[in-house]
Design an enzyme around this catalytic site. Structure first.
Site, PDB file in Angstrom:
ATOM      1  N   ARG A  54       0.869  -1.181   0.000  1.00 31.42           N
ATOM      2  CA  ARG A  54       0.000   0.000   0.000  1.00 31.42           C
ATOM      3  C   ARG A  54       0.901   1.225   0.000  1.00 31.42           C
ATOM      4  O   ARG A  54       2.133   1.104   0.047  1.00 31.42           O
ATOM      5  CB  ARG A  54      -1.019  -0.023   1.163  1.00 31.42           C
ATOM      6  CG  ARG A  54      -0.679  -0.857   2.354  1.00 31.42           C
ATOM      7  CD  ARG A  54       0.459  -0.313   3.139  1.00 31.42           C
ATOM      8  NE  ARG A  54       0.246   1.072   3.416  1.00 31.42           N
ATOM      9  CZ  ARG A  54       1.173   1.968   3.603  1.00 31.42           C
ATOM     10  NH1 ARG A  54       2.451   1.638   3.553  1.00 31.42           N
ATOM     11  NH2 ARG A  54       0.891   3.231   3.831  1.00 31.42           N
ATOM     12  N   ASP A 249      -2.050  10.730  -2.064  1.00 32.61           N
ATOM     13  CA  ASP A 249      -2.438   9.677  -3.008  1.00 32.61           C
ATOM     14  C   ASP A 249      -2.818  10.262  -4.354  1.00 32.61           C
ATOM     15  O   ASP A 249      -2.746   9.575  -5.376  1.00 32.61           O
ATOM     16  CB  ASP A 249      -3.592   8.856  -2.444  1.00 32.61           C
ATOM     17  CG  ASP A 249      -3.086   8.025  -1.280  1.00 32.61           C
ATOM     18  OD1 ASP A 249      -3.050   8.552  -0.155  1.00 32.61           O
ATOM     19  OD2 ASP A 249      -2.669   6.883  -1.513  1.00 32.61           O
TER      20      ASP A 249
END
Ligand code: MRU
Length: 368
Positions: A54, A249
């Site tokens: 991740r 992100d």
């Protein structure tokens, strides 16, 4: 960066078989250090979706190696090109918010576009995935050097007294290949002998702060303290935070930043207390196709059980326990968007700039 004093990266090829991609299974940190093999596109899809790996940059690099595995699989398909296109589309859907996933797959597909045979595609895909990985390391190092200047300046103003930095989620080396994004300036400052201390937000529901950021800072010997997510505002009001650095992100063209849920609240508290709030934003996470973030960035909604259950170590075993009535509904938004006006600056691999289209344009003119 180090795990048990051994230099590591987060993704590598098996030394005896380059058809096996290996990663740490981050679901078990800090209690167990497990390595998992990725040998198919299904493995890569699972690893990204279930958060074996991740963090936006690592998701991107893993996807790049995923495209290499897809090319290997394509050899046995009737229509290899169609297989590559369709499987890449499926891989792109594994996690919606981190733009690095799309970015890395598109980079791979563009490189493969004019390569004729599947055999050649395999070799080119491997070379390109390796290049994306190496580029990510260089990007982190450069962000670290630019961010170091910010920390140096605060240390100078404090006459060398302790610099307290708050971070949210894990934007550390475990979220990249090495060095991290938000942590790169921290590691550079630590290595330069600046006295730094990190407030680590636990970052519910998956606790990437507690299980990953605390783990990696601990392993490098950087002073840090774990705090519940709600603590930051209080610390800021009492002069206990000099600087906030987080990752991203997806950052839009105007400087709005999507990052792990809860980042926005930290930015509001920092703004109210006149504390600099920086975002470490490699260009691979900047989406120059979106004008602004609050309504236009897809926000991942995950399984409600990640909110209702909490994972930890009990009697030497990793256990998950229910923390609410079993029938209570929960909602699990993975990310939120911090508007550009709350952000002091973006730390990129080309330098530090204001969070605005005008400023980003100066560093990345070719994108506009
Ligand atoms: O859900 P995750 O663990 O993938 O979220 C990670 C983050 O939000 C990071 O802060 C972000 O990816 C930047 S990482 C360098």
């Amino acid at each position: 960066m180090k795990i048990n004093n051994k230099n590591c990266q987060t993704i590598w090829l098996n030394e005896n078989d380059n058809k096996i991609v290996q990663v740490f299974d981050q679901r078990y940190f800090p209690h167990e250090i497990k390595v998992i093999d990725l040998t198919s596109s299904d493995d890569v899809y699972f690893a990204i979706k279930e958060m074996v790996v991740r963090g936006a940059p690592l998701i991107g690099v893993t996807a790049a190696y995923g495209v290499y595995l897809i090319c290997l699989e394509a050899q046995n398909k009737e229509n290899p090109n169609e297989y590559i296109t369709n499987t890449c589309e499926k891989l792109k859907s594994a996690r919606p918010t981190a733009v690095n996933l799309d970015w890395a797959i598109n980079e791979m597909l563009t490189t493969l576009e004019h390569v004729n045979t599947t055999k050649e595609k395999i070799a080119v895909a491997l070379e390109k995935a390796n290049a994306i990985k190496n580029e990510d390391i260089q990007t982190s190092i450069k962000m670290g050097e630019f961010g170091l200047e910010i920390i140096k300046e605060i240390a100078r103003k404090k006459n060398g007294a302790l610099v307290n930095i708050l971070t949210h989620c894990n934007a550390g080396w475990l979220a990249t290949i090495d060095w991290g994004t938000a942590t790169a300036p921290i590691y550079k400052a630590f290595l330069a002998g600046i006295d730094v201390h990190i407030w680590v937000d636990e970052t519910r529901p998956r606790n990437q702060g507690a299980s990953l950021t605390a783990f990696e800072l601990n392993q490098q010997g950087v002073k840090h303290t774990l705090i519940a997510d709600n603590t930051g505002g209080h610390l800021m009001q009492h002069g206990l935070v000099d600087l906030v650095i987080v990752g991203t992100d997806r950052t839009t063209k105007n400087g709005d930043v999507a990052n792990k849920i809860g980042t926005y609240l930290k930015a509001l508290a920092a703004y109210d207390n006149h504390i600099p709030f920086y975002v470490a934003a490699p260009s691979s996470s900047i989406d120059f196709s979106i004008a602004d973030g609050v309504n236009n960035i897809p926000i991942e909604t995950r399984d409600e059980n990640e909110v209702k259950y909490i994972q930890g170590l009990l009697n030497n075993e990793i256990k998950s326990v229910l923390i609410c009535p079993e029938t209570t509904p929960a909602v699990n938004y993975g990310f939120d968007v911090t508007p550009a006006r709350l952000i002091t600056g973006l730390i990129t691999e080309r330098g530090v700039c204001g969070a605005s289209e005008e400023e980003l344009k100066k560093l990345f003119p070719e994108k506009y």
